[in-house]
Scaffold this active site. Structure first.
Site: not given
Length: 235
Positions: A205-206, A232, A235
């Site tokens: 995702c980065t 982030h 999670t």
């Protein structure tokens, strides 16, 4: 209508996985889906014979978001999910999400232990061996590999060489080997994708957040050196 070509199907799968990864890493902020001027709004998938038949291995954060996104597209349908979760637990996690809200359609579990989503049957298995997942018997062609356990071409090829094979695998994480092509939508997905590729990685995702911006800056101005920080959500 003309069936989608191979690269269009894989690109669509990649966009679903990418969208899920980006949504999952965006600290719970998501924009509502709205129709653009002159274009119809996104419709929930209600066609069991949609041209892009998807299977999901791993029904965690990314797997569930891929499911939600795929079922919003009328040319995609999720046919099978492999996860160790109990069906009732899968139903609950799909129906209620503290970051992204309730699922907009209907989710039930039938007497056979399958999910019935928006009236469509999504069959379930719970094996840890990819060779035992019956993708082919459910007409699944494209796999979202989102377990985090299979992140290289040799391990993902088990989905394709099994007795019930699929055709393509999209890894929702950075690949751990040099063999697996890494494709980033908006950066190199169109230029570098070849129909002979059986397994591809959507990168992290980065990378998906940073690479498109870096590409634009580098193309127009050049980059000598850079430093980035990624943050982030919990999670």
């Amino acid at each position: 209508r003309t069936p989608p070509r191979d690269h269009e199907i894989v690109a669509s799968m990649m966009r679903s996985v990418l969208a899920a990864a980006l949504i999952a890493s965006a600290a719970g902020f998501s924009a509502p889906v709205t129709a653009r001027a002159g274009r119809s709004a996104v419709r929930m998938s209600t066609n069991p014979n949609a041209p892009i038949k998807v299977g999901i291995n791993g029904f965690g954060r990314i797997g569930r978001l891929v499911f939600r996104i795929a079922m919003k597209r009328d040319n995609m349908v999720v046919k099978h999910i492999n996860s160790p979760m109990a069906p009732e637990y899968m139903k609950y996690l799909l129906s209620y999400d503290s970051a992204h809200g309730r699922y907009k359609g209907t989710v039930e579990v039938d007497s056979k232990g399958s999910l019935i989503v928006d009236g469509l049957e999504v069959t379930l298995t719970s094996t840890r061996d990819p060779k035992e997942i019956p993708w082919g018997s459910r007409s699944v062609d494209y796999i979202c590999e989102s377990t985090g356990a299979f992140t290289d071409t040799p391990s993902c090829m088990q989905h394709i060489t099994s007795p019930f094979p699929a055709k393509k695998v999209v890894i929702s994480a950075p690949a751990k080997d040099a063999e697996t092509p890494t494709l980033v939508v908006g950066v190199n997905a169109v230029e570098d994708y070849k129909s002979s590729m059986a397994v591809v990685s959507c990168a992290s995702c980065t990378t998906n957040g940073l690479a498109p911006l870096v590409k634009l800056i580098d193309m127009n101005y050049g980059i000598a050196e850079g430093l980035m920080t990624t943050v982030h959500a919990t999670t």
